[in-house]
Design a protein around this motif. Sequence first.
Motif, PDB file in Angstrom:
ATOM      1  N   UNK A   1       2.226   6.924  -6.873  1.00 44.81           N
ATOM      2  CA  UNK A   1       1.348   5.868  -7.384  1.00 44.81           C
ATOM      3  C   UNK A   1       1.384   4.636  -6.485  1.00 44.81           C
ATOM      4  N   UNK A   2       2.575   4.242  -6.045  1.00 41.23           N
ATOM      5  CA  UNK A   2       2.697   3.084  -5.153  1.00 41.23           C
ATOM      6  C   UNK A   2       2.015   3.386  -3.816  1.00 41.23           C
ATOM      7  N   UNK A   3       2.212   4.595  -3.287  1.00 36.52           N
ATOM      8  CA  UNK A   3       1.568   4.971  -2.019  1.00 36.52           C
ATOM      9  C   UNK A   3       0.051   4.935  -2.154  1.00 36.52           C
ATOM     10  N   UNK A   4      -0.456   5.472  -3.258  1.00 30.04           N
ATOM     11  CA  UNK A   4      -1.900   5.446  -3.499  1.00 30.04           C
ATOM     12  C   UNK A   4      -2.406   4.005  -3.570  1.00 30.04           C
TER      13      UNK A   4
ATOM     14  N   UNK B   1      -1.075   1.262  -2.362  1.00 30.11           N
ATOM     15  CA  UNK B   1      -1.002   0.582  -1.066  1.00 30.11           C
ATOM     16  C   UNK B   1      -2.120   1.036  -0.122  1.00 30.11           C
ATOM     17  N   UNK B   2      -2.340   2.355  -0.061  1.00 32.43           N
ATOM     18  CA  UNK B   2      -3.322   2.871   0.904  1.00 32.43           C
ATOM     19  C   UNK B   2      -4.764   2.682   0.442  1.00 32.43           C
ATOM     20  N   UNK B   3      -5.041   2.959  -0.814  1.00 37.27           N
ATOM     21  CA  UNK B   3      -6.427   2.912  -1.291  1.00 37.27           C
ATOM     22  C   UNK B   3      -6.866   1.530  -1.750  1.00 37.27           C
ATOM     23  N   UNK B   4      -6.003   0.816  -2.412  1.00 32.95           N
ATOM     24  CA  UNK B   4      -6.384  -0.490  -2.966  1.00 32.95           C
ATOM     25  C   UNK B   4      -6.113  -1.637  -2.001  1.00 32.95           C
ATOM     26  N   UNK B   5      -4.969  -1.604  -1.351  1.00 36.95           N
ATOM     27  CA  UNK B   5      -4.584  -2.688  -0.442  1.00 36.95           C
ATOM     28  C   UNK B   5      -4.894  -2.372   1.020  1.00 36.95           C
ATOM     29  N   UNK B   6      -5.351  -1.152   1.284  1.00 35.80           N
ATOM     30  CA  UNK B   6      -5.753  -0.712   2.634  1.00 35.80           C
ATOM     31  C   UNK B   6      -4.610  -0.835   3.660  1.00 35.80           C
ATOM     32  N   UNK B   7      -3.381  -0.562   3.216  1.00 37.15           N
ATOM     33  CA  UNK B   7      -2.232  -0.546   4.117  1.00 37.15           C
ATOM     34  C   UNK B   7      -2.280   0.766   4.899  1.00 37.15           C
ATOM     35  N   UNK B   8      -2.031   0.705   6.179  1.00 40.46           N
ATOM     36  CA  UNK B   8      -2.076   1.901   7.027  1.00 40.46           C
ATOM     37  C   UNK B   8      -1.051   2.925   6.546  1.00 40.46           C
TER      38      UNK B   8
ATOM     39  N   UNK C   1      10.290   9.654 -10.470  1.00 40.69           N
ATOM     40  CA  UNK C   1      10.403   8.980  -9.177  1.00 40.69           C
ATOM     41  C   UNK C   1       9.290   9.459  -8.233  1.00 40.69           C
ATOM     42  N   UNK C   2       9.016  10.755  -8.251  1.00 39.68           N
ATOM     43  CA  UNK C   2       7.936  11.300  -7.425  1.00 39.68           C
ATOM     44  C   UNK C   2       6.592  10.694  -7.817  1.00 39.68           C
ATOM     45  N   UNK C   3       6.319  10.637  -9.120  1.00 40.20           N
ATOM     46  CA  UNK C   3       5.057  10.052  -9.579  1.00 40.20           C
ATOM     47  C   UNK C   3       4.978   8.565  -9.246  1.00 40.20           C
ATOM     48  N   UNK C   4       6.088   7.863  -9.375  1.00 37.97           N
ATOM     49  CA  UNK C   4       6.112   6.432  -9.050  1.00 37.97           C
ATOM     50  C   UNK C   4       5.839   6.181  -7.578  1.00 37.97           C
TER      51      UNK C   4
END
Length: 178
Positions: free
Chosen positions: A147-150, A152-159, A141-144
Amino acid sequence: MDWLNLIIGFFVANVLGYGGGPASIPLMYNQIVTHYGWTNDAEFSNILALGNALPGPIATKIAAFVGYDVAGWPGIILALSATIVPSAVALIFLLKLLQKHRQSPIVKGMTLLVQPVVAIMMVLLTWQMVDTSIHSTNLWQTLGIAAVAYWLMERKKVHPAIVICIAFVYGGTVLANI
């Protein structure tokens, strides 16, 4: 005694936190969790996450929260003062000094060579938070979530504040279903 400890704890963390708020977070962690025991790892992680979701410098938000938790409104004033005043005084003094000696190779070397120390402090804090997260939830769950946070922030540029809010909602939903 709590008042004096608030002043000392936040003064030490912020005077030694070269590089500003993010660089002082590991030092604040040391004072808040390890040295004084005002919070534990999980609470500090929550304070840090919430502080990152709000506007403004992270160090002042952590100081305000912990100061209030330890000693109420006087605690806020003391913790914020111990966080802000030394930096303001040092900034004025150091800017005058650096302006005078800005071409010096010694000054250039000092500012460049302290960066690896700050980087290691951030890595150690990250490791401690990952360890706490794994023990609070589980490895997958931590890795998931990471990964989702990464993504969203790096690929989708979500604040990052929006990502933190999504994590809060997800965490509340998961805990409500347990």
